[in-house]
Design a protein around this motif. Sequence first.
Motif, PDB file in Angstrom:
ATOM      1  N   TYR A   1      -9.698  -6.690   2.950  1.00 23.65           N
ATOM      2  CA  TYR A   1      -8.470  -5.996   3.362  1.00 23.65           C
ATOM      3  C   TYR A   1      -7.709  -5.481   2.143  1.00 23.65           C
ATOM      4  O   TYR A   1      -7.242  -4.339   2.130  1.00 23.65           O
ATOM      5  CB  TYR A   1      -7.597  -6.953   4.172  1.00 23.65           C
ATOM      6  CG  TYR A   1      -6.211  -6.407   4.475  1.00 23.65           C
ATOM      7  CD1 TYR A   1      -6.035  -5.394   5.401  1.00 23.65           C
ATOM      8  CD2 TYR A   1      -5.085  -6.915   3.823  1.00 23.65           C
ATOM      9  CE1 TYR A   1      -4.774  -4.888   5.675  1.00 23.65           C
ATOM     10  CE2 TYR A   1      -3.823  -6.418   4.088  1.00 23.65           C
ATOM     11  CZ  TYR A   1      -3.678  -5.406   5.021  1.00 23.65           C
ATOM     12  OH  TYR A   1      -2.431  -4.906   5.284  1.00 23.65           O
ATOM     13  N   LYS A   2      -7.617  -6.313   1.111  1.00 22.89           N
ATOM     14  CA  LYS A   2      -6.884  -5.894  -0.089  1.00 22.89           C
ATOM     15  C   LYS A   2      -7.580  -4.718  -0.774  1.00 22.89           C
ATOM     16  O   LYS A   2      -6.923  -3.781  -1.228  1.00 22.89           O
ATOM     17  CB  LYS A   2      -6.741  -7.066  -1.057  1.00 22.89           C
ATOM     18  CG  LYS A   2      -5.996  -6.701  -2.332  1.00 22.89           C
ATOM     19  CD  LYS A   2      -5.647  -7.923  -3.158  1.00 22.89           C
ATOM     20  CE  LYS A   2      -4.416  -8.603  -2.630  1.00 22.89           C
ATOM     21  NZ  LYS A   2      -3.883  -9.621  -3.552  1.00 22.89           N
ATOM     22  N   HIS A   3      -8.906  -4.740  -0.850  1.00 19.47           N
ATOM     23  CA  HIS A   3      -9.637  -3.621  -1.457  1.00 19.47           C
ATOM     24  C   HIS A   3      -9.396  -2.337  -0.661  1.00 19.47           C
ATOM     25  O   HIS A   3      -9.179  -1.268  -1.241  1.00 19.47           O
ATOM     26  CB  HIS A   3     -11.135  -3.921  -1.519  1.00 19.47           C
ATOM     27  CG  HIS A   3     -11.484  -5.156  -2.296  1.00 19.47           C
ATOM     28  ND1 HIS A   3     -10.821  -5.511  -3.443  1.00 19.47           N
ATOM     29  CD2 HIS A   3     -12.422  -6.124  -2.078  1.00 19.47           C
ATOM     30  CE1 HIS A   3     -11.344  -6.654  -3.912  1.00 19.47           C
ATOM     31  NE2 HIS A   3     -12.303  -7.026  -3.104  1.00 19.47           N
ATOM     32  N   LEU A   4      -9.450  -2.447   0.663  1.00 20.52           N
ATOM     33  CA  LEU A   4      -9.205  -1.279   1.513  1.00 20.52           C
ATOM     34  C   LEU A   4      -7.801  -0.736   1.296  1.00 20.52           C
ATOM     35  O   LEU A   4      -7.594   0.472   1.128  1.00 20.52           O
ATOM     36  CB  LEU A   4      -9.402  -1.658   2.983  1.00 20.52           C
ATOM     37  CG  LEU A   4      -8.978  -0.608   4.012  1.00 20.52           C
ATOM     38  CD1 LEU A   4      -9.776   0.678   3.836  1.00 20.52           C
ATOM     39  CD2 LEU A   4      -9.140  -1.152   5.428  1.00 20.52           C
ATOM     40  N   MET A   5      -6.813  -1.641   1.265  1.00 22.65           N
ATOM     41  CA  MET A   5      -5.432  -1.208   1.100  1.00 22.65           C
ATOM     42  C   MET A   5      -5.181  -0.599  -0.287  1.00 22.65           C
ATOM     43  O   MET A   5      -4.342   0.267  -0.443  1.00 22.65           O
ATOM     44  CB  MET A   5      -4.486  -2.381   1.328  1.00 22.65           C
ATOM     45  CG  MET A   5      -4.342  -2.798   2.778  1.00 22.65           C
ATOM     46  SD  MET A   5      -3.682  -1.477   3.836  1.00 22.65           S
ATOM     47  CE  MET A   5      -5.165  -0.890   4.653  1.00 22.65           C
ATOM     48  N   ASN A   6      -5.942  -1.058  -1.274  1.00 24.05           N
ATOM     49  CA  ASN A   6      -5.808  -0.453  -2.598  1.00 24.05           C
ATOM     50  C   ASN A   6      -6.238   1.011  -2.551  1.00 24.05           C
ATOM     51  O   ASN A   6      -5.564   1.894  -3.088  1.00 24.05           O
ATOM     52  CB  ASN A   6      -6.651  -1.215  -3.620  1.00 24.05           C
ATOM     53  CG  ASN A   6      -6.328  -0.824  -5.046  1.00 24.05           C
ATOM     54  OD1 ASN A   6      -5.239  -1.062  -5.530  1.00 24.05           O
ATOM     55  ND2 ASN A   6      -7.279  -0.210  -5.733  1.00 24.05           N
ATOM     56  N   GLY A   7      -7.366   1.283  -1.884  1.00 19.32           N
ATOM     57  CA  GLY A   7      -7.811   2.662  -1.727  1.00 19.32           C
ATOM     58  C   GLY A   7      -6.813   3.492  -0.932  1.00 19.32           C
ATOM     59  O   GLY A   7      -6.498   4.631  -1.305  1.00 19.32           O
ATOM     60  N   VAL A   8      -6.294   2.925   0.150  1.00 17.56           N
ATOM     61  CA  VAL A   8      -5.330   3.639   0.989  1.00 17.56           C
ATOM     62  C   VAL A   8      -4.060   3.946   0.207  1.00 17.56           C
ATOM     63  O   VAL A   8      -3.480   5.033   0.328  1.00 17.56           O
ATOM     64  CB  VAL A   8      -5.005   2.824   2.259  1.00 17.56           C
ATOM     65  CG1 VAL A   8      -3.827   3.427   3.021  1.00 17.56           C
ATOM     66  CG2 VAL A   8      -6.233   2.747   3.166  1.00 17.56           C
TER      67      VAL A   8
ATOM     68  N   PRO B   1       0.794  -1.232   0.000  1.00 20.23           N
ATOM     69  CA  PRO B   1       0.000   0.000   0.000  1.00 20.23           C
ATOM     70  C   PRO B   1       0.825   1.281   0.000  1.00 20.23           C
ATOM     71  O   PRO B   1       0.484   2.238  -0.699  1.00 20.23           O
ATOM     72  CB  PRO B   1      -0.828  -0.119   1.285  1.00 20.23           C
ATOM     73  CG  PRO B   1      -0.974  -1.591   1.478  1.00 20.23           C
ATOM     74  CD  PRO B   1       0.327  -2.174   1.026  1.00 20.23           C
ATOM     75  N   THR B   2       1.904   1.338   0.776  1.00 24.95           N
ATOM     76  CA  THR B   2       2.701   2.560   0.805  1.00 24.95           C
ATOM     77  C   THR B   2       3.733   2.586  -0.303  1.00 24.95           C
ATOM     78  O   THR B   2       4.253   3.641  -0.658  1.00 24.95           O
ATOM     79  CB  THR B   2       3.425   2.718   2.151  1.00 24.95           C
ATOM     80  OG1 THR B   2       4.217   1.551   2.395  1.00 24.95           O
ATOM     81  CG2 THR B   2       2.434   2.901   3.286  1.00 24.95           C
ATOM     82  N   GLY B   3       4.061   1.411  -0.861  1.00 26.56           N
ATOM     83  CA  GLY B   3       5.036   1.340  -1.941  1.00 26.56           C
ATOM     84  C   GLY B   3       6.434   1.696  -1.502  1.00 26.56           C
ATOM     85  O   GLY B   3       7.257   2.148  -2.297  1.00 26.56           O
ATOM     86  N   ILE B   4       6.744   1.456  -0.234  1.00 27.92           N
ATOM     87  CA  ILE B   4       8.057   1.835   0.281  1.00 27.92           C
ATOM     88  C   ILE B   4       8.858   0.617   0.726  1.00 27.92           C
ATOM     89  O   ILE B   4       9.891   0.301   0.147  1.00 27.92           O
ATOM     90  CB  ILE B   4       7.916   2.832   1.459  1.00 27.92           C
ATOM     91  CG1 ILE B   4       7.234   4.123   0.986  1.00 27.92           C
ATOM     92  CG2 ILE B   4       9.276   3.162   2.051  1.00 27.92           C
ATOM     93  CD1 ILE B   4       6.877   5.078   2.090  1.00 27.92           C
ATOM     94  N   ALA B   5       8.382  -0.097   1.722  1.00 35.42           N
ATOM     95  CA  ALA B   5       9.211  -1.141   2.325  1.00 35.42           C
ATOM     96  C   ALA B   5       8.887  -2.547   1.821  1.00 35.42           C
ATOM     97  O   ALA B   5       9.725  -3.212   1.209  1.00 35.42           O
ATOM     98  CB  ALA B   5       9.081  -1.086   3.849  1.00 35.42           C
TER      99      ALA B   5
ATOM    100  N   ASN C   1      -2.305  -4.862  -2.399  1.00 35.94           N
ATOM    101  CA  ASN C   1      -3.352  -4.076  -3.029  1.00 35.94           C
ATOM    102  C   ASN C   1      -3.605  -4.664  -4.415  1.00 35.94           C
ATOM    103  O   ASN C   1      -2.948  -5.620  -4.820  1.00 35.94           O
ATOM    104  CB  ASN C   1      -2.975  -2.595  -3.113  1.00 35.94           C
ATOM    105  CG  ASN C   1      -1.553  -2.398  -3.595  1.00 35.94           C
ATOM    106  OD1 ASN C   1      -0.861  -3.345  -3.931  1.00 35.94           O
ATOM    107  ND2 ASN C   1      -1.100  -1.171  -3.627  1.00 35.94           N
ATOM    108  N   SER C   2      -4.562  -4.108  -5.121  1.00 35.80           N
ATOM    109  CA  SER C   2      -4.944  -4.697  -6.406  1.00 35.80           C
ATOM    110  C   SER C   2      -3.904  -4.419  -7.484  1.00 35.80           C
ATOM    111  O   SER C   2      -3.379  -3.312  -7.576  1.00 35.80           O
ATOM    112  CB  SER C   2      -6.302  -4.148  -6.845  1.00 35.80           C
ATOM    113  OG  SER C   2      -7.309  -4.623  -5.993  1.00 35.80           O
ATOM    114  N   VAL C   3      -3.637  -5.431  -8.274  1.00 34.60           N
ATOM    115  CA  VAL C   3      -2.670  -5.347  -9.373  1.00 34.60           C
ATOM    116  C   VAL C   3      -3.361  -5.795 -10.647  1.00 34.60           C
ATOM    117  O   VAL C   3      -4.108  -6.784 -10.645  1.00 34.60           O
ATOM    118  CB  VAL C   3      -1.445  -6.248  -9.084  1.00 34.60           C
ATOM    119  CG1 VAL C   3      -0.552  -6.366 -10.302  1.00 34.60           C
ATOM    120  CG2 VAL C   3      -0.654  -5.699  -7.907  1.00 34.60           C
TER     121      VAL C   3
END
Length: 461
Positions: free
Chosen positions: A124-131, A10-14, A65-67
């Motif tokens: 959870y994955k849908h939520l994290m995609n939005g986040v 979700p954050t695309g960092i770690a 998240n969604s890919v």
Amino acid sequence: MKLVAITSCPTGIAHTYMAAEALQMAAKEMGYEIKIETQGSVGAENVINDKDLREAIAVIIAADNSVDKSRFKGKPVIEVSTMDAIKNSKGLIKRALKTKEVFVDDEEYSKVDMPNKEQKKGVYKHLMNGVSFMIPFVVAGGILIAISFAFGINAYENEGSLAAAFRKIGADGAFSFLIPILSGYIAYSIADRPGLVPGMVGGYLANNIGAGFLGGLLAGFLAGYTVYYLKKIIKLPKNFEGLMPVLILPVLSTAIVGLIMIYILGNPVKAINDGLTGWLSRLTGINAILLGTIIGLMMAFDMGGPLNKAAYTFGVATLSSGEPSAVMAAVMAAGMVPPLAVAFSTVLAKNKYTVQEKEAGKAAWALGASFITEGAIPFAAGDPFRVIPSIMIGSAISGALSMAFGCTLTVPHGGIFVFFIPNAVGKLFLYILSILIGTIVGGIILSLIKKDVVYTQKAEA
């Protein structure tokens, strides 16, 4: 044999890059070639091309998240979380090589090659995609608001000033998109592109009504599943199928979601949102300390997993008003402690860590200071029953102290780097103190309960 993979968090960092590194190392040890596309905060890197796809015998998608999987039609695909890739990369490669079912489309794929445990991660994955799509707006808006405070805590009230301009760009600009973006990309995760319009409109209405972050969440899921079931229910002749994505689905779903938000969900959710906001604003004493403790425990328990992200999302939600947040401050303080505590322990008890772990400890200092909680994962994976309880105690103390001291934060990320922006952190000295105390306590506990390494430094060298 060649495999291809995508990693994304979700954050695309770690987690994005840790999962990629784990898969790369595992493939090398097992004698396989692998190309990994990382979809991080800077966009897609090392992109999988047509040649890679032709040569690949299987696809691994390690994402929270969604890919978009459309390019993998006809290929064996397995889909897991980034944490699964970090913890069991060799097992994933073996599983990918054994997979027989090929990807056809999202609806068919959801029926095959997905254990029940993984199917349950959908919400959870849908939520994290939005986040994940919302976070850049929060960061940009939060930093700009913090810069406006640098001119003076109330300087933005002077119309025409630079402080007022930064405040307007951050609060009225970037922050105004938070809830529509969150809702839109939750719906997109569920129903693909047809979900964007009703999701964003539902999010806008939730924001306009005053239903806030909770209303945005509901609007996103409502829009996504409305579109999902409309696609199943409405069947048109083949000649008219082209009308579905451009006319029928957007109009019907937007109308349904809009009417439900205005007449049914909007006001009740607004009341809940107002109640929660009021409760948070009145938190003092033991209640604030208890909330900070819970936040700390959640941030440290799974270090980037569902509990960690739930606490972080809660903190981000409290920033949506554009005002400094005590909850966000507790979240970041608690999230910085796990890597800092293990790094401190590697210095405090050198005889209890291998040369490799001590080197990793040096990196953990930087990761912790940058609010990348995942920096503690390598240590937790190697000794979970000692590391995780220790860092949970340290994070709980930091979260509790931050709330007790009344520290606040105007940004959702940045670690020590936001400390240098005047007024970005409320009660900066006490905030630093809360982080230091949690780090020291967590590091000391870990140093006391950790066992000595069982081989000598000479043999290790």
